[in-house]
Design a protein around this motif. Structure first.
Motif, PDB file in Angstrom:
ATOM      1  N   GLU A  14       0.848  -1.188   0.000  1.00 19.66           N
ATOM      2  CA  GLU A  14       0.000   0.000   0.000  1.00 19.66           C
ATOM      3  C   GLU A  14       0.888   1.244   0.000  1.00 19.66           C
ATOM      4  N   GLU A  15       0.500   2.233  -0.774  1.00 19.56           N
ATOM      5  CA  GLU A  15       1.218   3.507  -0.823  1.00 19.56           C
ATOM      6  C   GLU A  15       0.587   4.482   0.154  1.00 19.56           C
ATOM      7  N   ARG A  16       1.420   5.140   0.944  1.00 20.51           N
ATOM      8  CA  ARG A  16       0.947   6.117   1.914  1.00 20.51           C
ATOM      9  C   ARG A  16       1.683   7.447   1.698  1.00 20.51           C
ATOM     10  N   SER A  17       1.006   8.505   2.073  1.00 25.45           N
ATOM     11  CA  SER A  17       1.546   9.846   1.807  1.00 25.45           C
ATOM     12  C   SER A  17       2.052  10.555   3.056  1.00 25.45           C
ATOM     13  N   GLU A  18       1.805  10.011   4.231  1.00 21.88           N
ATOM     14  CA  GLU A  18       2.225  10.667   5.474  1.00 21.88           C
ATOM     15  C   GLU A  18       3.159   9.743   6.253  1.00 21.88           C
ATOM     16  N   PRO A  19       4.176  10.265   6.911  1.00 21.01           N
ATOM     17  CA  PRO A  19       4.565  11.688   6.949  1.00 21.01           C
ATOM     18  C   PRO A  19       5.192  12.175   5.645  1.00 21.01           C
ATOM     19  N   LYS A  20       5.645  11.201   4.819  1.00 20.23           N
ATOM     20  CA  LYS A  20       6.087  11.510   3.467  1.00 20.23           C
ATOM     21  C   LYS A  20       5.776  10.289   2.613  1.00 20.23           C
ATOM     22  N   PRO A  21       5.722  10.428   1.286  1.00 24.52           N
ATOM     23  CA  PRO A  21       5.335   9.286   0.443  1.00 24.52           C
ATOM     24  C   PRO A  21       6.234   8.068   0.669  1.00 24.52           C
ATOM     25  N   HIS A  22       5.604   6.950   0.917  1.00 26.11           N
ATOM     26  CA  HIS A  22       6.339   5.702   1.116  1.00 26.11           C
ATOM     27  C   HIS A  22       5.390   4.532   0.869  1.00 26.11           C
ATOM     28  N   VAL A  23       5.961   3.315   0.844  1.00 29.50           N
ATOM     29  CA  VAL A  23       5.204   2.086   0.598  1.00 29.50           C
ATOM     30  C   VAL A  23       5.345   1.181   1.818  1.00 29.50           C
ATOM     31  N   VAL A  24       4.231   0.587   2.244  1.00 31.99           N
ATOM     32  CA  VAL A  24       4.242  -0.378   3.342  1.00 31.99           C
ATOM     33  C   VAL A  24       3.669  -1.694   2.840  1.00 31.99           C
ATOM     34  N   PHE A  25       4.107  -2.795   3.466  1.00 32.22           N
ATOM     35  CA  PHE A  25       3.664  -4.132   3.094  1.00 32.22           C
ATOM     36  C   PHE A  25       2.844  -4.716   4.235  1.00 32.22           C
ATOM     37  N   ARG A  26       1.725  -5.338   3.879  1.00 30.65           N
ATOM     38  CA  ARG A  26       0.852  -5.935   4.885  1.00 30.65           C
ATOM     39  C   ARG A  26       1.290  -7.365   5.161  1.00 30.65           C
ATOM     40  N   ILE A  27       1.554  -7.659   6.431  1.00 31.74           N
ATOM     41  CA  ILE A  27       1.971  -9.001   6.864  1.00 31.74           C
ATOM     42  C   ILE A  27       0.833  -9.609   7.667  1.00 31.74           C
ATOM     43  N   GLU A  28       0.351 -10.760   7.240  1.00 30.24           N
ATOM     44  CA  GLU A  28      -0.702 -11.481   7.949  1.00 30.24           C
ATOM     45  C   GLU A  28      -0.080 -12.661   8.687  1.00 30.24           C
ATOM     46  N   GLN A  37      -2.456  -8.764  11.782  1.00 28.68           N
ATOM     47  CA  GLN A  37      -1.667  -8.245  10.670  1.00 28.68           C
ATOM     48  C   GLN A  37      -0.822  -7.060  11.134  1.00 28.68           C
ATOM     49  N   MET A  38       0.304  -6.874  10.434  1.00 30.81           N
ATOM     50  CA  MET A  38       1.229  -5.789  10.709  1.00 30.81           C
ATOM     51  C   MET A  38       1.567  -5.106   9.382  1.00 30.81           C
ATOM     52  N   TRP A  39       1.868  -3.816   9.458  1.00 31.13           N
ATOM     53  CA  TRP A  39       2.311  -3.054   8.287  1.00 31.13           C
ATOM     54  C   TRP A  39       3.771  -2.668   8.505  1.00 31.13           C
ATOM     55  N   ARG A  40       4.642  -3.024   7.546  1.00 32.73           N
ATOM     56  CA  ARG A  40       6.069  -2.738   7.693  1.00 32.73           C
ATOM     57  C   ARG A  40       6.622  -2.160   6.386  1.00 32.73           C
ATOM     58  N   ARG A  41       7.551  -1.210   6.548  1.00 34.21           N
ATOM     59  CA  ARG A  41       8.264  -0.652   5.400  1.00 34.21           C
ATOM     60  C   ARG A  41       9.453  -1.541   5.049  1.00 34.21           C
ATOM     61  N   TYR A  42       9.965  -1.338   3.844  1.00 29.55           N
ATOM     62  CA  TYR A  42      11.131  -2.125   3.444  1.00 29.55           C
ATOM     63  C   TYR A  42      12.322  -1.818   4.340  1.00 29.55           C
ATOM     64  N   SER A  43      12.452  -0.566   4.769  1.00 30.71           N
ATOM     65  CA  SER A  43      13.574  -0.211   5.638  1.00 30.71           C
ATOM     66  C   SER A  43      13.504  -0.977   6.959  1.00 30.71           C
ATOM     67  N   GLU A  44      12.298  -1.271   7.427  1.00 32.90           N
ATOM     68  CA  GLU A  44      12.160  -2.064   8.657  1.00 32.90           C
ATOM     69  C   GLU A  44      12.576  -3.511   8.417  1.00 32.90           C
ATOM     70  N   PHE A  45      12.297  -4.043   7.216  1.00 25.95           N
ATOM     71  CA  PHE A  45      12.815  -5.369   6.871  1.00 25.95           C
ATOM     72  C   PHE A  45      14.340  -5.362   6.867  1.00 25.95           C
ATOM     73  N   ALA A  46      14.924  -4.292   6.333  1.00 24.82           N
ATOM     74  CA  ALA A  46      16.388  -4.211   6.310  1.00 24.82           C
ATOM     75  C   ALA A  46      16.957  -4.151   7.721  1.00 24.82           C
ATOM     76  N   ASP A  47      16.301  -3.393   8.621  1.00 24.94           N
ATOM     77  CA  ASP A  47      16.754  -3.352  10.019  1.00 24.94           C
ATOM     78  C   ASP A  47      16.642  -4.726  10.668  1.00 24.94           C
ATOM     79  N   LEU A  48      15.540  -5.437  10.371  1.00 21.22           N
ATOM     80  CA  LEU A  48      15.375  -6.792  10.919  1.00 21.22           C
ATOM     81  C   LEU A  48      16.485  -7.712  10.441  1.00 21.22           C
TER      82      LEU A  48
END
Length: 370
Positions: A14-28, A37-48
């Motif tokens: 899903e694309e979101r515009s706040e706080p700035k444009p970014h994409v999040v992935f839905r994890i079930e 379910q959780m919503w995570r950005r790719y950068s959070e996957f990289a941190d993991l």
């Protein structure tokens, strides 16, 4: 919330515009009793990925999907690239969940990433840690661990059933592999049952109620009984036609020897033991005279039957009263458990909040140290 994770899916982005444009992935996440379910950005996957590699000493079993060149300009407008990344992230999480080595999925960073409540330190099912690894449980995490072990016991039974089916089909190698897998799983369960027993003793010292302590002691005892029964079953392979099994199964007695011992068989069966004549379902047994009915005439027998029916009615009424009382007790217990679960959920939320703050601070430290 149960922490026995059974399946993970990343079905959408899903694309979101706040706080700035970014994409999040839905994890079930599907657990044994509920899903979330959780919503995570790719950068959070990289941190993991970075945290798992540092904490376990080895990278996870599947690689993290790489960043595309010019990702800031292409990923947000190219659904094909986002779909490829979604599939790669799902493969990444599933590889951690299904890996033989449990060190990645048992890591705190992985559980926190999926939103699993913290406060539980269960022994890894596939690592070398045994029951004496010093596992610590809260009251709720102890119940989660018990439920997870029950699920593992069901897995052992499934492996045994699969072993028997493969043996009957003539697949010797498959049956042996299934039997080995059942033994490995059972060995892990036995070590974790010991940790569960130690954790119960620690909870008793921490002030667990006496009635709840007895109930959980019975739960551990039943779990041990199940493991002992499965340990006996898992050592018996249904491969008698291939030289395994008891001597009586490999070398059955001849028909003449069986007839001499048990009498001639009436059905002419050639390949098995003759069964004694038993009661047929639905057919009433022949009437028998007893000492109580022998001196009675027809009228006396009728009176005796009526008296016994009245006694049965009285006993049923007493049983109904007991059941009603048990129902009231059960409803009271249900209300108490519901209130306790609400308190535990509140505690879990507080622990999650503190754990999130700690993880944020740890990510900042990793970035500064990297």
């Amino acid at each position: 919330m149960s922490t026995a994770i059974q399946a993970i899916h990343v079905p959408a982005w899903e694309e979101r515009s706040e706080p700035k444009p970014h994409v999040v992935f839905r994890i079930e996440i599907q657990a044994s009793v509920r899903s979330w379910q959780m919503w995570r950005r790719y950068s959070e996957f990289a941190d993991l990925h970075l945290e798992l590699t540092k904490s376990t000493g080895a990278p996870p079993p599947a690689p993290l999907p790489p960043k595309h060149a010019l990702a800031l300009f292409r990923s947000s407008t190219n659904p094909v690239l986002l779909e490829d990344r979604r599939a790669g992230l799902e493969t990444y999480l599933r590889a951690i969940l299904s890996a033989r080595d449990a060190r990645w999925r048992d890591a705190y960073a992985f559980r926190d990433f999926l939103g699993v409540p913290v406060g539980k330190q269960d022994g890894p099912s596939g690592s070398g840690l045994g029951a004496g690894a010093g596992a610590q449980f809260s009251s709720a995490s102890w119940l989660d661990e018990h439920q997870a072990l029950q699920a593992r016991v069901r897995d052992v039974r499934a492996d045994i059933n699969r072993r028997d089916a493969l043996a009957d089909a003539g697949d010797v190698g498959g049956a042996h592999s299934a039997n080995v897998q059942a033994k490995k799983t059972l060995a892990g369960v036995l070590s974790r049952v010991g940790a569960l027993d130690d954790g119960l003793q620690a909870l008793a010292l921490a002030g667990l109620a006496e009635g709840e302590l007895r109930r959980r002691t019975d739960m551990v005892a039943r779990l041990r009984d199940d493991c002992e029964k499965l340990a006996k079953i898992v050592t018996v392979a249904r491969m008698t036609a291939r030289g395994l099994g008891a001597a009586a199964e490999r070398n059955p007695a001849s028909a003449s020897d069986r007839d001499a011992l048990m009498g001639p068989s009436s059905g002419g069966a050639q390949g098995g033991f003759s069964r004694p004549v038993a009661r047929v379902f639905g057919q009433a047994p022949p009437p028998k005279e007893t000492e109580q009915t022998r001196p009675l005439d027809d009228h006396g027998l009728l009176q005796l039957q009526q008296t016994q029916m009245e006694q049965q009615d009285v006993q049923l009424s007493q049983l109904s009263t007991i059941l009603q009382r048990q129902k009231q007790i059960g409803l009271a217990i249900h209300q108490e458990v519901s209130e306790q679960n609400a308190e535990l959920d509140h505690l879990n939320n507080e622990v999650d909040r503190v754990g999130g703050k700690l993880m944020g601070a740890k990510r900042q430290m990793n970035r500064l140290g990297g």
